[in-house]
Design an enzyme around this catalytic site. Structure first.
Site, mmCIF file in Angstrom:
data_model
loop_
_atom_site.group_PDB
_atom_site.id
_atom_site.type_symbol
_atom_site.label_atom_id
_atom_site.label_comp_id
_atom_site.label_asym_id
_atom_site.label_seq_id
_atom_site.Cartn_x
_atom_site.Cartn_y
_atom_site.Cartn_z
ATOM 1 N N ASP A 355 0.862 -1.180 0.000
ATOM 2 C CA ASP A 355 0.000 0.000 0.000
ATOM 3 C C ASP A 355 0.903 1.235 0.000
ATOM 4 O OD1 ASP A 355 -1.909 2.025 0.775
ATOM 5 O OD2 ASP A 355 -3.136 0.471 1.665
ATOM 6 N N ARG A 357 -0.635 4.443 0.124
ATOM 7 C CA ARG A 357 -1.505 5.593 0.405
ATOM 8 C C ARG A 357 -1.005 6.416 1.579
ATOM 9 N NH1 ARG A 357 -7.197 2.780 0.850
ATOM 10 N NH2 ARG A 357 -5.859 1.101 1.584
#
Ligand SMILES: [Zn+2]
Length: 444
Positions: A355, A357
C-alpha cells in the site's frame, strides 16, 4: 547568484544548453520561451518574492503561496499550480492554445461558504499538505494581487446537487426520506463541495514521515527523474506544489457545524478507486462503501448533524491503475485461485509494497475544516483510524460496510483486510477461511 532574468549561470550543471544556444541538443527552447532562454528555476530569479511563514497566525503573517511561472522573481515555492494538471497546462502553452502570461480573472469565484479560520490553521504541524488560506486568496491577499502578484486559489468551494442510483433506491425502499432540505423529492442530495490541491510544507511533511527534510527533498528530486531541481538547490524554499492529485470534500448540512464537537458528525475518508467508484467493478467494496457512507451522511444531516466525505486521488492504493490491474491478474491466475491469504502478497510481488496511500497526510483536510470530533467514522481501515485519532481528532464510533453490500468477488478483499486488522464488529476469518479461494477466476 544571478539576480535577474533567467538563471543561465550554471546551465551545464544540469546538462542543459546555455541561455543563447541550443548546444546541438535540438531542445526547442526558442519555440516556447518568449525570448528563447530556458527558464531555469534552480537558482533565485531576483528579489520580490513575498515571505512565506508556514502556520503563521494570520494570512498576512503567513504570506501568499506564489507558484507562478511568469514572474520568476515572485516565486516563493517549488513546482507550480494544478497538481498533475500542470503538465496539461504546459501542453496547452506548447500547442499555442494558452498564453503563459494569462492571469486568472477571479471575479465571482469566491467560496460559497466560509471555512475557518480555525486554531488548527496555525497550530504547528497540524496542517502540512494543503494551504488553509487557499480558498480565500482573492480576499486575504487582495493587496498582493493588486500589486501584480500572480496568486492562485488552491482550494475552491461551491454548491451542488448529487444524484446517485443507490440513494434513489434507499428512498424507494424507505431507508431515506426526502425532507426538502438535505434530500429533495427527486432524489437529489444538496451538498457543499470543495476541491483541494496539494501544497506541501516540506519540513512538516518530513516530520510526518519521520525522515529528514534533506532526505525527503533528495528522494523527491531523484524519484521524479530530476523534475524539480529546486528541491535540492533551494533549501530557502520550504513549500512544494507536488504534481499529484488532491482531494475533494462533499459536505451534507452546514459546513460551519463541522468544527462544533457537539454537533453529530458522520464522516468517511475515501481513497479513489475508478474501477469501482465510477464503473461498478465488483472486485472491491469501494463504491458500495462510498454510497453507504453518503446514505449515512444524509441521515446524519437529517438528524441535525453534518456529513462529510473526503475523497482522495490515490488510485489503487496510490500505486496507480496499471499496477492495480496487474495485481488483479496475478491474484486470479495464481495456483489455488484468488484467496484472502495471498491478497496482500500478490500486491507486494508486483508493487514492492502492499500500500502506498500512507494516511499520514490525510487528516490535514479534516483540520482545515476545523474537525475535532467524528461521532461516526464510516470506515473499517485501521490505518485511516490511527491517522485520524493520532492527529488529535476523537472518533466515537466506527461504522462497517453492511454485509449485504459486499459483492461476492470482493469477499477476498474484505476477508484479507479484516484479518490484517481492519475494524469489524463480526468474526475475524481464521487461517482456514483465508485459504479458501473466493474470487472469480479469469475467463478461459
Ligand atoms: Zn476499489
Amino acid at each position: 547568484m544571478p539576480t535577474s532574468g533567467y538563471a543561465g549561470a550554471f546551465p551545464q550543471a544540469w546538462g542543459l544548453p546555455g541561455p543563447t544556444e541550443d548546444g546541438g541538443t535540438g531542445m526547442a527552447a526558442e519555440s516556447t520561451a518568449p525570448n528563447g532562454h530556458i527558464r531555469l528555476t534552480s537558482h533565485r530569479g531576483g528579489v520580490g518574492a513575498p515571505p512565506l511563514t508556514w502556520a503563521a497566525p494570520t494570512a498576512a503573517a503567513r504570506g501568499p503561496v506564489v507558484g507562478t511561472t511568469t514572474s520568476r522573481a515572485h516565486r516563493n515555492v517549488i513546482g507550480t499550480h494544478s497538481g498533475s494538471y500542470s503538465v496539461y497546462r504546459a501542453l496547452a502553452v506548447a500547442a499555442g492554445a494558452l498564453s503563459r502570461e494569462h492571469r486568472a480573472d477571479l471575479t465571482n469565484t469566491a467560496p460559497t461558504d466560509d471555512i475557518g479560520p480555525y486554531p488548527s490553521w496555525h497550530e504547528p504541524g497540524a496542517i502540512v499538505s494543503l494551504d488553509p488560506w487557499g480558498a480565500q486568496v482573492a480576499d486575504v491577499f487582495a493587496e498582493h494581487l493588486s500589486a501584480g502578484y500572480d496568486i492562485r486559489p488552491t482550494i475552491a468551494v461551491t454548491k451542488a446537487h448529487v444524484i446517485l442510483p443507490e440513494i434513489s433506491e434507499a428512498i424507494s425502499s424507505g431507508r431515506l426520506r426526502p425532507d426538502g432540505k438535505v434530500l429533495l423529492d427527486g432524489g437529489a442530495a444538496l451538498v457543499t463541495k470543495a476541491a483541494v490541491e496539494p501544497v506541501w510544507h516540506l519540513p512538516g511533511v518530513a516530520a510526518r514521515f519521520g525522515c529528514s527534510e534533506t532526505d525527503l527533498r533528495r528522494v523527491l528530486f531523484e524519484e521524479t527523474g530530476g523534475m524539480y531541481p529546486e528541491l535540492v538547490t533551494r533549501s530557502d524554499l520550504e513549500v512544494f506544489l507536488p504534481p499529484i492529485g488532491g482531494q475533494t470534500v462533499y459536505l451534507f448540512g452546514s459546513p460551519r457545524d463541522l468544527s462544533d464537537p457537539s454537533v453529530e458528525l458522520t464522516a468517511r475518508v475515501h481513497d479513489e478507486c475508478n474501477g469501482s467508484d465510477v464503473f461498478g467493478s465488483d472486485i472491491c467494496t469501494c463504491r458500495p462503501y462510498l454510497t453507504h457512507a453518503i446514505e449515512e451522511c444524509i441521515q446524519g444531516a437529517q438528524r441535525g448533524g453534518v456529513g462529510l466525505v473526503a475523497y482522495s486521488r490515490k488510485e489503487g492504493r496510490a500505486l496507480g491503475e496499471v499496477t492495480k490491474f496487474l495485481v488483479y491478474n496475478a491474484r486470479k491466475r495464481q495456483s489455488g485461485g484468488d484467496s484472502a491469504d495471498q491478497y496482500f502478497a500478490r500486491t507486494e510481488c508486483v508493487a514492492g509494497v502492499q500500500d502506498m496511500r500512507f494516511q499520514e497526510l490525510m487528516p490535514d483536510v479534516l483540520h482545515w475544516l476545523g474537525v475535532r470530533r467524528i461521532h461516526r467514522l464510516v470506515s473499517m481501515s485501521n490505518m485511516k483510524y490511527d491517522a485520524i485519532t493520532g492527529s488529535g481528532i476523537t472518533v466515537d464510533e466506527r461504522v462497517n460496510i453492511p454485509d449485504e453490500l459486499i459483492p461476492p468477488d470482493a469477499r477476498v478483499e474484505i476477508d484479507a483486510k479484516t484479518a490484517a486488522g481492519y475494524f469489524t464488529p463480526g468474526a475475524v476469518p481464521d487461517a482456514v477461511e483465508l485459504k479458501k479461494a473466493k474470487g472469480r477466476g479469469l475467463p478461459a
